[in-house]
Design a protein around this motif. Structure first.
Motif, PDB file in Angstrom:
ATOM      1  N   GLU A 125      -7.356   8.865  15.645  1.00 30.88           N
ATOM      2  CA  GLU A 125      -6.723   9.741  14.588  1.00 30.88           C
ATOM      3  C   GLU A 125      -6.031  11.000  15.415  1.00 30.88           C
ATOM      4  O   GLU A 125      -5.034  11.242  15.068  1.00 30.88           O
ATOM      5  N   LYS A 140      -1.547   8.568   7.839  1.00 33.65           N
ATOM      6  CA  LYS A 140      -2.526   8.164   6.940  1.00 33.65           C
ATOM      7  C   LYS A 140      -2.557   6.365   6.881  1.00 33.65           C
ATOM      8  O   LYS A 140      -3.506   5.748   7.098  1.00 33.65           O
ATOM      9  N   LYS A 141      -1.520   5.994   6.515  1.00 36.77           N
ATOM     10  CA  LYS A 141      -1.305   4.649   6.508  1.00 36.77           C
ATOM     11  C   LYS A 141      -1.660   3.938   7.833  1.00 36.77           C
ATOM     12  O   LYS A 141      -2.598   2.942   7.725  1.00 36.77           O
ATOM     13  N   ASN A 144      -5.563   4.066   8.314  1.00 28.92           N
ATOM     14  CA  ASN A 144      -5.919   2.924   7.449  1.00 28.92           C
ATOM     15  C   ASN A 144      -5.826   1.414   7.988  1.00 28.92           C
ATOM     16  O   ASN A 144      -6.869   0.728   8.145  1.00 28.92           O
ATOM     17  N   GLU A 145      -4.656   1.291   8.444  1.00 24.79           N
ATOM     18  CA  GLU A 145      -4.509   0.025   8.902  1.00 24.79           C
ATOM     19  C   GLU A 145      -5.124  -0.320  10.154  1.00 24.79           C
ATOM     20  O   GLU A 145      -5.589  -1.266  10.427  1.00 24.79           O
TER      21      GLU A 145
END
Ligand code: 5GP
Length: 184
Positions: A125, A140-141, A144-145
């Motif tokens: 992150e 964020k995408k 998550n991926e």
């Protein structure tokens, strides 16, 4: 010999490959094509070949790609001619997202497929945020991926935790050394 480095976005594939290439000049890096815009400091022909969507679609139609994928709404792909033994030494290294690596594995099962893992989710992150080039939604995408992709690490030949760059590169070198006779 084809070496494929995969893993989630932000895990450090490019850094590891760059460091590896400095120490192993017999390897050629296969540059991929993308329809996304260059980030600052990215150079056409070195980081990517930046092409229009129209040109990319033409290459798909001509069946010129060893693999292509749509990642985060943009096209990315590698040309067959760049992967199929065009170097003098015959050693090619590729950095690619997980879905692309799976396609390459189907096409080139004798390749060596290494999944790069972050030392922790928070390290990943931080890395995605520190790039400062993608907007928060994009980050964020990607995060998550990444969590989904980490579950697929066992589908590849080796898992390598990217703890310290130099150490990771050395481990990669020993994996390759060990595999050279088997994979050629
Ligand atoms: P970025 O936009 O951050 O440079 O790359 C986004 C994702 O696309 C990364 O996970 C990267 O490894 C992947 N990628 C880069 N080149 C290719 C390619 O040729 N094919 C596929 N399938 N993915 C690629």
């Amino acid at each position: 010999m084809l070496v494929v480095i995969t893993g989630p976005s932000g895990v450090g594939k490019t850094t590891i490959i760059k460091r590896f290439l400095k120490r192993n000049p017999e390897f050629k890096y296969s540059v991929s094509l993308t329809t996304r815009s260059p980030r600052s400091r990215e150079i056409n022909g070195i980081d990517y070949y930046f092409v229009s969507e129209e040109d990319f679609l033409k290459l798909i139609e001509r069946d010129d790609f060893a693999e292509w994928s749509k990642v985060y709404g943009r096209y990315y792909g590698r040309l067959k001619k760049d992967l199929e033994g065009t170097t003098d030494s015959g050693y090619v290294i590729v950095g690619i997202d997980v879905q692309g690596a799976k396609k390459l594995k189907d096409r080139y099962p004798k390749g060596l497929f290494v999944f790069l893992m972050p030392k922790s989710e928070s390290a990943l992150e931080n890395q995605l945020r520190s790039r400062g080039t993608d907007d928060p939604e994009e980050i964020k995408k990607r995060l998550n991926e990444a969590l989904i992709e980490l579950k697929q690490a066992d589908d590849f030949d080796y898992k390598l935790i990217n703890n310290k760059i130099n150490q990771t590169v050395k481990e990669l070198e020993s994996i390759i050394k060990e595999q050279k006779p088997k994979k050629q």
